[in-house]
Each structure stands twice: as structure tokens, then as C-alpha cells.
Design a protein around this motif. Structure first.
Motif, PDB file in Angstrom:
ATOM      1  N   ARG A  56      -6.655   6.204 -35.440  1.00  0.00           N
ATOM      2  CA  ARG A  56      -7.101   7.586 -35.332  1.00  0.00           C
ATOM      3  C   ARG A  56      -6.185   8.446 -34.451  1.00  0.00           C
ATOM      4  O   ARG A  56      -5.953   9.608 -34.756  1.00  0.00           O
ATOM      5  N   ILE A  57      -5.722   7.879 -33.333  1.00  0.00           N
ATOM      6  CA  ILE A  57      -5.043   8.692 -32.328  1.00  0.00           C
ATOM      7  C   ILE A  57      -3.529   8.564 -32.383  1.00  0.00           C
ATOM      8  O   ILE A  57      -2.809   9.560 -32.294  1.00  0.00           O
ATOM      9  N   TRP A  58      -3.040   7.345 -32.549  1.00  0.00           N
ATOM     10  CA  TRP A  58      -1.605   7.082 -32.393  1.00  0.00           C
ATOM     11  C   TRP A  58      -1.074   6.333 -33.613  1.00  0.00           C
ATOM     12  O   TRP A  58      -1.751   5.466 -34.144  1.00  0.00           O
ATOM     13  N   PRO A  59       0.125   6.635 -34.072  1.00  0.00           N
ATOM     14  CA  PRO A  59       0.680   5.861 -35.188  1.00  0.00           C
ATOM     15  C   PRO A  59       0.996   4.437 -34.755  1.00  0.00           C
ATOM     16  O   PRO A  59       1.501   4.213 -33.653  1.00  0.00           O
ATOM     17  N   GLY A  60       0.676   3.491 -35.614  1.00  0.00           N
ATOM     18  CA  GLY A  60       0.964   2.107 -35.275  1.00  0.00           C
ATOM     19  C   GLY A  60       0.106   1.142 -36.065  1.00  0.00           C
ATOM     20  O   GLY A  60      -0.392   1.452 -37.157  1.00  0.00           O
ATOM     21  N   ILE A 173     -12.345   5.155 -21.864  1.00  0.00           N
ATOM     22  CA  ILE A 173     -11.224   5.704 -21.103  1.00  0.00           C
ATOM     23  C   ILE A 173      -9.901   5.457 -21.825  1.00  0.00           C
ATOM     24  O   ILE A 173      -8.976   6.275 -21.746  1.00  0.00           O
ATOM     25  N   MET A 174      -9.798   4.364 -22.578  1.00  0.00           N
ATOM     26  CA  MET A 174      -8.563   4.092 -23.309  1.00  0.00           C
ATOM     27  C   MET A 174      -8.354   5.072 -24.463  1.00  0.00           C
ATOM     28  O   MET A 174      -7.247   5.564 -24.686  1.00  0.00           O
ATOM     29  N   THR A 175      -9.410   5.359 -25.210  1.00  0.00           N
ATOM     30  CA  THR A 175      -9.266   6.329 -26.293  1.00  0.00           C
ATOM     31  C   THR A 175      -8.907   7.697 -25.732  1.00  0.00           C
ATOM     32  O   THR A 175      -8.063   8.412 -26.286  1.00  0.00           O
ATOM     33  N   GLN A 176      -9.521   8.048 -24.595  1.00  0.00           N
ATOM     34  CA  GLN A 176      -9.193   9.334 -23.978  1.00  0.00           C
ATOM     35  C   GLN A 176      -7.768   9.349 -23.431  1.00  0.00           C
ATOM     36  O   GLN A 176      -7.067  10.358 -23.523  1.00  0.00           O
ATOM     37  N   PHE A 177      -7.317   8.226 -22.883  1.00  0.00           N
ATOM     38  CA  PHE A 177      -5.951   8.141 -22.357  1.00  0.00           C
ATOM     39  C   PHE A 177      -4.921   8.425 -23.444  1.00  0.00           C
ATOM     40  O   PHE A 177      -4.011   9.237 -23.271  1.00  0.00           O
ATOM     41  N   TYR A 178      -5.067   7.779 -24.594  1.00  0.00           N
ATOM     42  CA  TYR A 178      -4.104   7.989 -25.672  1.00  0.00           C
ATOM     43  C   TYR A 178      -4.211   9.401 -26.247  1.00  0.00           C
ATOM     44  O   TYR A 178      -3.206   9.991 -26.636  1.00  0.00           O
ATOM     45  N   SER A 179      -5.423   9.929 -26.296  1.00  0.00           N
ATOM     46  CA  SER A 179      -5.589  11.300 -26.753  1.00  0.00           C
ATOM     47  C   SER A 179      -4.910  12.264 -25.788  1.00  0.00           C
ATOM     48  O   SER A 179      -4.220  13.209 -26.211  1.00  0.00           O
ATOM     49  N   SER A 180      -5.062  12.033 -24.484  1.00  0.00           N
ATOM     50  CA  SER A 180      -4.417  12.875 -23.480  1.00  0.00           C
ATOM     51  C   SER A 180      -2.902  12.724 -23.533  1.00  0.00           C
ATOM     52  O   SER A 180      -2.161  13.694 -23.304  1.00  0.00           O
ATOM     53  N   LEU A 181      -2.429  11.523 -23.844  1.00  0.00           N
ATOM     54  CA  LEU A 181      -0.996  11.264 -23.887  1.00  0.00           C
ATOM     55  C   LEU A 181      -0.310  12.037 -25.015  1.00  0.00           C
ATOM     56  O   LEU A 181       0.881  12.321 -24.938  1.00  0.00           O
ATOM     57  N   ARG A 182      -1.060  12.395 -26.051  1.00  0.00           N
ATOM     58  CA  ARG A 182      -0.503  13.207 -27.126  1.00  0.00           C
ATOM     59  C   ARG A 182      -0.125  14.600 -26.623  1.00  0.00           C
ATOM     60  O   ARG A 182       0.875  15.186 -27.060  1.00  0.00           O
ATOM     61  N   ASP A 183      -0.917  15.121 -25.700  1.00  0.00           N
ATOM     62  CA  ASP A 183      -0.698  16.478 -25.184  1.00  0.00           C
ATOM     63  C   ASP A 183       0.062  16.484 -23.861  1.00  0.00           C
ATOM     64  O   ASP A 183       0.724  17.473 -23.534  1.00  0.00           O
ATOM     65  N   GLU A 184      -0.043  15.406 -23.100  1.00  0.00           N
ATOM     66  CA  GLU A 184       0.577  15.322 -21.778  1.00  0.00           C
ATOM     67  C   GLU A 184       1.363  14.013 -21.699  1.00  0.00           C
ATOM     68  O   GLU A 184       0.856  13.002 -21.232  1.00  0.00           O
ATOM     69  N   PRO A 185       2.619  14.015 -22.218  1.00  0.00           N
ATOM     70  CA  PRO A 185       3.360  12.768 -22.360  1.00  0.00           C
ATOM     71  C   PRO A 185       3.972  12.238 -21.068  1.00  0.00           C
ATOM     72  O   PRO A 185       5.067  11.664 -21.083  1.00  0.00           O
ATOM     73  N   ILE A 186       3.304  12.428 -19.955  1.00  0.00           N
ATOM     74  CA  ILE A 186       3.624  11.764 -18.696  1.00  0.00           C
ATOM     75  C   ILE A 186       2.503  10.753 -18.472  1.00  0.00           C
ATOM     76  O   ILE A 186       1.328  11.124 -18.357  1.00  0.00           O
ATOM     77  N   LYS A 187       2.837   9.472 -18.413  1.00  0.00           N
ATOM     78  CA  LYS A 187       1.804   8.433 -18.462  1.00  0.00           C
ATOM     79  C   LYS A 187       0.800   8.539 -17.320  1.00  0.00           C
ATOM     80  O   LYS A 187      -0.414   8.461 -17.532  1.00  0.00           O
ATOM     81  N   ALA A 188       1.300   8.707 -16.089  1.00  0.00           N
ATOM     82  CA  ALA A 188       0.394   8.796 -14.945  1.00  0.00           C
ATOM     83  C   ALA A 188      -0.497  10.025 -15.044  1.00  0.00           C
ATOM     84  O   ALA A 188      -1.673   9.989 -14.669  1.00  0.00           O
ATOM     85  N   GLU A 189       0.036  11.115 -15.568  1.00  0.00           N
ATOM     86  CA  GLU A 189      -0.766  12.332 -15.719  1.00  0.00           C
ATOM     87  C   GLU A 189      -1.795  12.168 -16.831  1.00  0.00           C
ATOM     88  O   GLU A 189      -2.940  12.638 -16.711  1.00  0.00           O
ATOM     89  N   ALA A 190      -1.432  11.502 -17.919  1.00  0.00           N
ATOM     90  CA  ALA A 190      -2.394  11.261 -18.996  1.00  0.00           C
ATOM     91  C   ALA A 190      -3.539  10.385 -18.507  1.00  0.00           C
ATOM     92  O   ALA A 190      -4.700  10.603 -18.871  1.00  0.00           O
ATOM     93  N   LEU A 191      -3.240   9.392 -17.661  1.00  0.00           N
ATOM     94  CA  LEU A 191      -4.299   8.567 -17.076  1.00  0.00           C
ATOM     95  C   LEU A 191      -5.195   9.419 -16.181  1.00  0.00           C
ATOM     96  O   LEU A 191      -6.421   9.297 -16.221  1.00  0.00           O
ATOM     97  N   ARG A 192      -4.602  10.283 -15.389  1.00  0.00           N
ATOM     98  CA  ARG A 192      -5.395  11.168 -14.529  1.00  0.00           C
ATOM     99  C   ARG A 192      -6.329  12.049 -15.355  1.00  0.00           C
ATOM    100  O   ARG A 192      -7.508  12.222 -15.027  1.00  0.00           O
ATOM    101  N   GLN A 193      -5.811  12.587 -16.456  1.00  0.00           N
ATOM    102  CA  GLN A 193      -6.634  13.424 -17.320  1.00  0.00           C
ATOM    103  C   GLN A 193      -7.790  12.625 -17.927  1.00  0.00           C
ATOM    104  O   GLN A 193      -8.908  13.133 -18.074  1.00  0.00           O
ATOM    105  N   ALA A 194      -7.523  11.366 -18.276  1.00  0.00           N
ATOM    106  CA  ALA A 194      -8.583  10.520 -18.833  1.00  0.00           C
ATOM    107  C   ALA A 194      -9.637  10.212 -17.781  1.00  0.00           C
ATOM    108  O   ALA A 194     -10.845  10.202 -18.073  1.00  0.00           O
ATOM    109  N   GLN A 195      -9.209   9.968 -16.546  1.00  0.00           N
ATOM    110  CA  GLN A 195     -10.170   9.707 -15.473  1.00  0.00           C
ATOM    111  C   GLN A 195     -11.021  10.941 -15.180  1.00  0.00           C
ATOM    112  O   GLN A 195     -12.229  10.834 -14.972  1.00  0.00           O
ATOM    113  N   LEU A 196     -10.400  12.108 -15.193  1.00  0.00           N
ATOM    114  CA  LEU A 196     -11.157  13.339 -14.998  1.00  0.00           C
ATOM    115  C   LEU A 196     -12.164  13.554 -16.128  1.00  0.00           C
ATOM    116  O   LEU A 196     -13.289  14.027 -15.905  1.00  0.00           O
TER     117      LEU A 196
END
Length: 247
Positions: A56-60, A173-196
Motif C-alpha cells: 500500500r505505502i512503498w514499492p517492493g 507506528i510502522m505503517t505511519q513511519f513509512y507513510s511519513s517517509l514518503r513526505d519527509e525523506p529524512i529517516k529520523a524526522e519520519a520516525l519523529r512524525q510517526a511518534q507524534l
């Protein structure tokens, strides 16, 4: 709270860390895991997690249960240079004998002394996620546990947990992390967005479906009726951290 204002990650050694930025959105994901085990508790949310990430979120591609083997991890990456490897399974890092520490594949446990056999540096893995297991806790002999060893073995960034986490909450949190990573391709920031998102109630279970900011997916029968009211508690999201390059 610090992470509410800043992206936070762990870097064991600046001199040994690849700090060159690569847009992770150009990478495909190989998502692997198991939902049932012969000698450990079941993880019924793993199929939901893998399907949401790789379908759904990431190609693979995702490989579940019988196809979740070290050999298929290596051969799949030989055929397709997946830049992201996601493992949803049991795992543990304990001090003492190497037999105490492992990542559980379908057919075997991969020990601390076998990490380099997974070919994580050929080609180098841009991001490795160790989900549903305590693998970021180490000791003096192996700093930051399996995640730290993965970085030493050629992974640019590893994401793992400091304690054993909840199966359904981790899927959220994992589904949200990958969804956030699509818009914010900095890994630590995408994790922060998922935690928020977990704190703010954006990741939830409603009408027997797991919902995140980018969509929703139906839960299996054994998980229907559960509640996500507790997802905002730090137990569900605070364990996860990035190790190695934060970007």
C-alpha cells in the motif's frame, strides 16, 4: 519532550558513519516477517504490517512465514537491490553467550555472529528496520545490539527498539513511519512524525481496521475488537530509535 521539537537518533561513530544523503524514496523495500512460531508467541499483526508497507505505502515485495528465511533475504537482494530491508519478527539481544542473542527467521535463529552473512553491504542497505523485537539494546561488547551490528555490517541506517513492544501498536507506528517517509525523506524526522502521530491519536484502530494518516487496512479476525486508546502512551512508540545516519 525533546523529540517534540527535534529529530533524535544515535550515531555510534561519526568517522565510521556514511553521512552522504541519499533520497530513500528511490529505494524499494523487501519486507519480511512471521506471524506464528513453534516456540514463541504469535504476532498476528505482522501480515497487516507487511502488506500495508509493501503493498500500500512503498514499492517492493513482502515475504511471510515459510518464505521468511535468511537464504531468501540474500537471494532476493541479489536479484533486486532492495535499499530498504524490513524484518517484523521476534528478536533479542542479551549479554553473555552469543546463543542468547538472535533474530528469529521462520526456519532458524540468526545469531549475533551471523549478521555479516546476510549480505547487508552487497549492495549496501540504505535503511534496515527491526520491528517487533528488542534489538537496539546492547552491551560493552556489542554497542547498540543487533542494530549497531547491522550498521557495522554495512547498513547506513538501522531502526530498532529498546524494549519488547506491542504487536498491534508496532504495526501502527510502522505503517505511519513509512507513510511519513514518503513526505519527509529524512529517516529520523519520519520516525519523529510517526511518534507524534501516535501521541496525537492519528494512528488508531476503528471499525476493525488499522488507520494511519495515509490510509487504513483491515485487521485479521483474531485482532478485531481491540482498542487503540493506549497508543499515545510512550510504551507503544518511545522504544524506537534510529542508529547510524539520521538521514
Amino acid at each position: 519532550v525533546l523529540f517534540e521539537r527535534f529529530s533524535v537518533g544515535l550515531m555510534p561513530s561519526v568517522s565510521l558513519t556514511d553521512l552522504k544523503y541519499v533520497d530513500v524514496r528511490d529505494s524499494e523495500v523487501l519486507a519480511m516477517g512471521a506471524s506464528s512460531f513453534s516456540d514463541q508467541p504469535a504476532l498476528p499483526a505482522v501480515p497487516v504490517e507487511l502488506q500495508a508497507i509493501a503493498n500500500r505505502i512503498w514499492p517492493g515485495e513482502f515475504l511471510l512465514n515459510e518464505t521468511f528465511t535468511p537464504e531468501l533475504l540474500v537471494s532476493s537482494r541479489e536479484q533486486t537491490p532492495y535499499g530498504i530491508v524490513h524484518l517484523a519478527t521476534h528478536g533479542e539481544f542479551k549479554s553473555g553467550s552469543v546463543d542468547n542473542s538472535y533474530i528469529q527467521f521462520w526456519n532458524q535463529k540468526v545469531g549475533i555472529d551471523q549478521v555479516r552473512t546476510l549480505g547487508l553491504n552487497s549492495p549496501p542497505v540504505e535503511l534496515m528496520v527491526l520491528s517487533a523485537c528488542r534489538t537496539a539494546l546492547g552491551n560493552e561488547e556489542a554497542e547498540l545490539g543487533f542494530a549497531g551490528l547491522a550498521v557495522q555490517a554495512g547498513v547506513k541506517t538501522a531502526m530498532a527498539s529498546l524494549w519488547k513492544v506491542d504487536d498491534v501498536g508496532t504495526a501502527g507506528i510502522m505503517t505511519q513511519f513509512y507513510s511519513s517517509l514518503r513526505d519527509e525523506p529524512i529517516k529520523a524526522e519520519a520516525l519523529r512524525q510517526a511518534q507524534l502521530a501516535m501521541i496525537n491519536g492519528e494512528v488508531q484502530v476503528k471499525s476493525d481496521k488499522m488507520a494511519w494518516s495515509g490510509g487504513e487496512i483491515e485487521l485479521p479476525e483474531q485482532l478485531k475488537g481491540i482498542s487503540s486508546d493506549e497508543f499515545g502512551h510512550p510504551f507503544f512508540w518511545a522504544a524506537f530509535t534510529t542508529i547510524g545516519s539520521p538521514w
